[in-house]
Design an enzyme around this catalytic site. Structure first.
Site, PDB file in Angstrom:
ATOM      1  CG  PHE A  68      -0.072   0.611   2.552  1.00  0.00           C
ATOM      2  CD1 PHE A  68      -0.091   1.797   2.740  1.00  0.00           C
ATOM      3  CD2 PHE A  68       0.163  -0.464   3.530  1.00  0.00           C
ATOM      4  CE1 PHE A  68       0.431   2.188   3.974  1.00  0.00           C
ATOM      5  CE2 PHE A  68       0.769  -0.092   4.690  1.00  0.00           C
ATOM      6  CZ  PHE A  68       1.027   1.251   4.923  1.00  0.00           C
TER       7      PHE A  68
ATOM      8  CE  LYS B 237      -3.030  -8.512  -4.331  1.00  0.00           C
ATOM      9  NZ  LYS B 237      -3.146  -7.393  -3.384  1.00  0.00           N
TER      10      LYS B 237
ATOM     11  CD  GLU C 273      -5.534  -5.726   0.114  1.00  0.00           C
ATOM     12  OE1 GLU C 273      -4.807  -5.493  -0.593  1.00  0.00           O
ATOM     13  OE2 GLU C 273      -5.629  -6.566   1.127  1.00  0.00           O
TER      14      GLU C 273
ATOM     15  CB  SER D  57       4.989  -7.398   5.705  1.00  0.00           C
ATOM     16  OG  SER D  57       3.902  -8.381   5.194  1.00  0.00           O
TER      17      SER D  57
ATOM     18  CB  CYS E 236      10.312  -0.184   2.437  1.00  0.00           C
ATOM     19  SG  CYS E 236      10.715   0.551   1.064  1.00  0.00           S
TER      20      CYS E 236
ATOM     21  CD  GLU F 178       8.319  -2.991   8.140  1.00  0.00           C
ATOM     22  OE1 GLU F 178       7.684  -3.814   8.126  1.00  0.00           O
ATOM     23  OE2 GLU F 178       8.907  -2.467   7.354  1.00  0.00           O
TER      24      GLU F 178
HETATM   25  P1  NAD Z   1       1.632  -6.708   2.898  1.00  0.00           P
HETATM   26  O1  NAD Z   1       2.539  -7.549   3.000  1.00  0.00           O
HETATM   27  O2  NAD Z   1       0.449  -6.507   4.153  1.00  0.00           O
HETATM   28  O3  NAD Z   1       0.819  -6.645   1.429  1.00  0.00           O
HETATM   29  C1  NAD Z   1       1.626  -6.505   0.552  1.00  0.00           C
HETATM   30  C2  NAD Z   1       0.844  -7.148  -0.647  1.00  0.00           C
HETATM   31  O4  NAD Z   1       0.336  -8.501  -0.300  1.00  0.00           O
HETATM   32  C3  NAD Z   1      -0.635  -6.722  -0.872  1.00  0.00           C
HETATM   33  O5  NAD Z   1      -0.821  -6.736  -2.180  1.00  0.00           O
HETATM   34  C4  NAD Z   1      -1.642  -7.657  -0.206  1.00  0.00           C
HETATM   35  O6  NAD Z   1      -2.853  -7.398  -0.825  1.00  0.00           O
HETATM   36  C5  NAD Z   1      -0.718  -8.962  -0.199  1.00  0.00           C
HETATM   37  N1  NAD Z   1      -1.179  -9.651   1.191  1.00  0.00           N
HETATM   38  C6  NAD Z   1      -1.214  -9.297   2.330  1.00  0.00           C
HETATM   39  N2  NAD Z   1      -1.596 -10.306   3.241  1.00  0.00           N
HETATM   40  C7  NAD Z   1      -1.317 -11.381   2.466  1.00  0.00           C
HETATM   41  C8  NAD Z   1      -1.416 -12.583   2.798  1.00  0.00           C
HETATM   42  N3  NAD Z   1      -1.409 -13.065   4.210  1.00  0.00           N
HETATM   43  N4  NAD Z   1      -1.244 -13.793   1.760  1.00  0.00           N
HETATM   44  C9  NAD Z   1      -0.997 -13.368   0.566  1.00  0.00           C
HETATM   45  N5  NAD Z   1      -0.672 -12.034   0.132  1.00  0.00           N
HETATM   46  C10 NAD Z   1      -1.033 -11.198   1.037  1.00  0.00           C
HETATM   47  O7  NAD Z   1       2.270  -5.198   3.078  1.00  0.00           O
HETATM   48  P2  NAD Z   1       1.574  -3.617   3.355  1.00  0.00           P
HETATM   49  O8  NAD Z   1       1.097  -3.499   4.419  1.00  0.00           O
HETATM   50  O9  NAD Z   1       0.858  -3.667   2.085  1.00  0.00           O
HETATM   51  O10 NAD Z   1       2.993  -2.736   3.036  1.00  0.00           O
HETATM   52  C11 NAD Z   1       3.754  -2.377   4.030  1.00  0.00           C
HETATM   53  C12 NAD Z   1       4.891  -3.564   4.003  1.00  0.00           C
HETATM   54  O11 NAD Z   1       5.847  -3.445   2.735  1.00  0.00           O
HETATM   55  C13 NAD Z   1       6.115  -3.036   5.116  1.00  0.00           C
HETATM   56  O12 NAD Z   1       6.442  -4.158   5.519  1.00  0.00           O
HETATM   57  C14 NAD Z   1       7.119  -2.329   4.191  1.00  0.00           C
HETATM   58  O13 NAD Z   1       8.429  -2.291   4.767  1.00  0.00           O
HETATM   59  C15 NAD Z   1       6.964  -3.215   2.963  1.00  0.00           C
HETATM   60  N6  NAD Z   1       7.702  -2.582   1.955  1.00  0.00           N
HETATM   61  C16 NAD Z   1       8.915  -3.228   1.594  1.00  0.00           C
HETATM   62  C17 NAD Z   1       9.806  -2.327   0.553  1.00  0.00           C
HETATM   63  C18 NAD Z   1      11.049  -3.059   0.224  1.00  0.00           C
HETATM   64  O14 NAD Z   1      11.397  -2.409  -0.734  1.00  0.00           O
HETATM   65  N7  NAD Z   1      11.542  -3.920   0.685  1.00  0.00           N
HETATM   66  C19 NAD Z   1       9.195  -1.311  -0.118  1.00  0.00           C
HETATM   67  C20 NAD Z   1       7.831  -0.923   0.233  1.00  0.00           C
HETATM   68  C21 NAD Z   1       7.158  -1.623   1.256  1.00  0.00           C
END
Ligand code: NAD
Length: 521
Positions: A166, A190, A193, A243, A298, A406
């Site tokens: 997000f 994808k 959401e 994450s 991130c 985090e």
């Molecule tokens: P998230 O892991 O909750 O979601 C990421 C994606 O995975 C979304 O598209 C979501 O719909 C999907 N998703 C969520 N839960 C899932 C599950 N149980 N099974 C399968 N798919 C699932 O992350 P977020 O809250 O959207 O974003 C924040 C996180 O992203 C933070 O941890 C941040 O550090 C990380 N991030 C990392 C980088 C990097 O370059 N390393 C860059 C941006 C964000």
């Protein structure tokens, strides 16, 4: 709206009031009936601003079928044609930066200049991908054996997918699809959401740029859509950013299914301040990097490691700067920091202020008391928003949840150590390794830090060292699963596979059967 011929925009037509947000498959908005929908919020007011269709196997199958059908022609498109479409897309993204940024602010909450900044950083990858004719050049060796030549090619994989978080709804998808498409693949995105609209505006800009239908598709959804992607036999590779637990899951499931996977995870980025540093510069940097985008980056600095005796002076300077920060709706041009993305996320982030104190930290700045421009917290027009001001926990140490987890919000944890060695040991003991920074005026110390630190992206007096598009972005340890970082030449490698050709054109000197292993002469 910019004066441009973009038609049928799925976002800009509906930017006012709650709206339906649907998939983009085969070059147009999806017209099916969704089996599930999710709420999308305006984080500044807490109001529902839209309803997003949540896809599952049926929608993923439809998108992959469209992408697979488009691949047959797209992989044969000349490099000039691909570059020409990318140049057009680049112009359109630039022209529509305001609309893209507005879509980001409306659903993510970050302030407008920050949202425009993420579009600009994504655009850098598009510009890098415009050089695809050069990036895909192979090698050629004449006469590897007498009359025999060898050359190498890089070819596209087929249908590839991107799953994005997000916090950068425009930039992170743009880390992936410009290069994937430039390399000759077709793409299924994808997005998160929580803030799905920017991806649809990007889809309509691709169509306007002349990208053939089906080369770029968007399927919205949650875990069900992700699982459908991971299990789909026609998807060759998956790029994931999110994450760490989900990154690990995507990597393990995707690779078990035989896919190429790069999965970037979470972070706990440390900024080390040595006692000789310019403490005003360090305080400016710490406040900017900890609280920009409400800490939902991130590469945000979430742990400040002060090498004593720098601690007290640094905290005083940081406190003074925080008191002047203007928190408010992302659309208010006075605001420097917006709300958090959702109510539950805001509450989770705020809970670390209490748990931190319970576990022995000192609450040096309590963001719950920070004023919000144009609203009294819990009251007024923006009072229902997901607000939390910048906060600082001091005397934090490993083992406390505010240090180990985090938090992903505007909470800066300050740890104090006695030496450079202790600071490096603390950073290297972290399970994460995304970004880090050292602040010092001692070039020798900085050089040693760069060499010794176990982190993928390092800043020297630069708090958020996000590489340019022609380098590759990615962390170490639990911040990245897989072998390749995103964009740059590693991105080109991820989205292609190599082939080496050994070729002999018959001439009068050929002839003779030989069962021996080919050796060169
Ligand atoms: P998230 O892991 O909750 O979601 C990421 C994606 O995975 C979304 O598209 C979501 O719909 C999907 N998703 C969520 N839960 C899932 C599950 N149980 N099974 C399968 N798919 C699932 O992350 P977020 O809250 O959207 O974003 C924040 C996180 O992203 C933070 O941890 C941040 O550090 C990380 N991030 C990392 C980088 C990097 O370059 N390393 C860059 C941006 C964000």
């Amino acid at each position: 709206m910019t004066d441009s011929p973009v038609t049928d925009s799925p976002v800009t037509d509906t930017m006012v009031g709650p709206r339906n947000i649907t998939h983009w498959i085969g070059g147009k908005p999806w017209t099916g009936t969704p089996s599930a929908r999710g709420d999308v919020y305006d984080p500044a007011t807490g109001q529902v601003s839209g309803y997003v269709d949540l896809g599952g196997p049926a929608e993923v199958n439809a998108a992959v079928a469209a992408a697979k059908a488009a691949f047959a022609d797209w992989r044969r498109a000349s490099l000039s044609r691909r570059a020409s479409i990318l140049f057009s897309f680049r112009e359109l993204v630039k022209a529509y930066t305001g609309e893209l940024a507005a879509a980001v602010t409306a659903e993510h909450g970050k302030v407008a200049p920050d949202a425009a900044g993420e579009v600009a950083r994504g655009l850098e990858v598009v510009e890098f991908a415009c050089g695809i004719p050069h990036l895909l050049k192979g090698g050629f060796s004449e006469n590897v054996s007498t009359g025999v030549d060898s050359y190498s090619l890089r070819q596209p994989l087929g249908v590839v997918a991107g799953i994005t978080p997000f916090n950068f709804p425009a930039m992170v998808p743009m880390w992936m699809f410009p290069l994937a498409i430039a390399c000759g693949n077709t793409f299924v995105l994808k997005p998160s959401e929580k803030d799905p609209s920017a991806s649809l505006l990007l889809a309509s800009l691709w169509a306007e740029a002349g990208l053939p239908d089906g080369v770029f598709n968007v399927v919205h959804g949650d875990k069900a859509a992700v699982d459908a992607i991971l299990g789909h036999p026609d998807i060759a590779a998956v790029s994931f950013v999110g994450s760490t637990p989900v990154a690990r899951y995507v990597y393990e499931r995707g690779t078990t299914a035989g896919k190429r996977v790069q999965a970037l995870g979470g972070a706990k980025n440390h900024m080390v301040v040595l006692p000789d540093a310019d403490l005003d510069l360090a305080a400016d940097a710490a406040v900017s990097a900890a609280f920009g985008s409400a800490g939902e980056r991130c590469m945000a600095i979430s742990a400040l490691v002060a090498v004593e005796p720098a601690g007290d002076e640094l905290i005083d300077r940081i406190r003074a700067r925080i008191s002047r920060l203007r928190v408010g709706p992302g659309t208010d041009e006075r605001a420097e920091m917006g709300p958090l993305v959702t109510g539950p996320h805001r509450d989770r982030v705020a809970s670390y202020l209490d748990s931190g104190v319970r576990e022995g930290a000192t609450l040096a700045v309590d963001g719950r008391a920070h004023p919000v421009i144009g609203a009294v917290q819990g009251d007024g027009e923006a009072g229902g928003g997901f607000w939390l001001g910048p906060s600082v926990l001091d005397h934090v140490s490993p083992g406390m949840s505010c240090y180990d987890d985090e938090i992903f919000g505007p909470v800066l944890s300050v740890a104090r150590v006695d030496s450079y060695e202790a600071a490096v040991a603390m950073v290297n003991a972290s399970p994460y390794g995304n970004g880090t920074a050292v602040f010092t005026n001692d070039g020798g110390a900085a050089r040693r830090f760069v060499s010794e630190i176990e982190v993928g992206m390092v800043g020297v007096n630069v708090p958020i060292p996000v590489p340019m598009a022609y380098y590759s972005f990615g962390g170490w340890k639990s911040s990245l699963f897989g072998d390749t970082h995103v964009h740059g030449t590693e991105g080109v490698h991820f989205y292609t596979r190599g082939k080496v050709v050994t070729s002999r054109w018959l001439d009068p000197s050929h002839g003779g059967v030989s069962l021996g292993f080919p050796v060169n002469s």
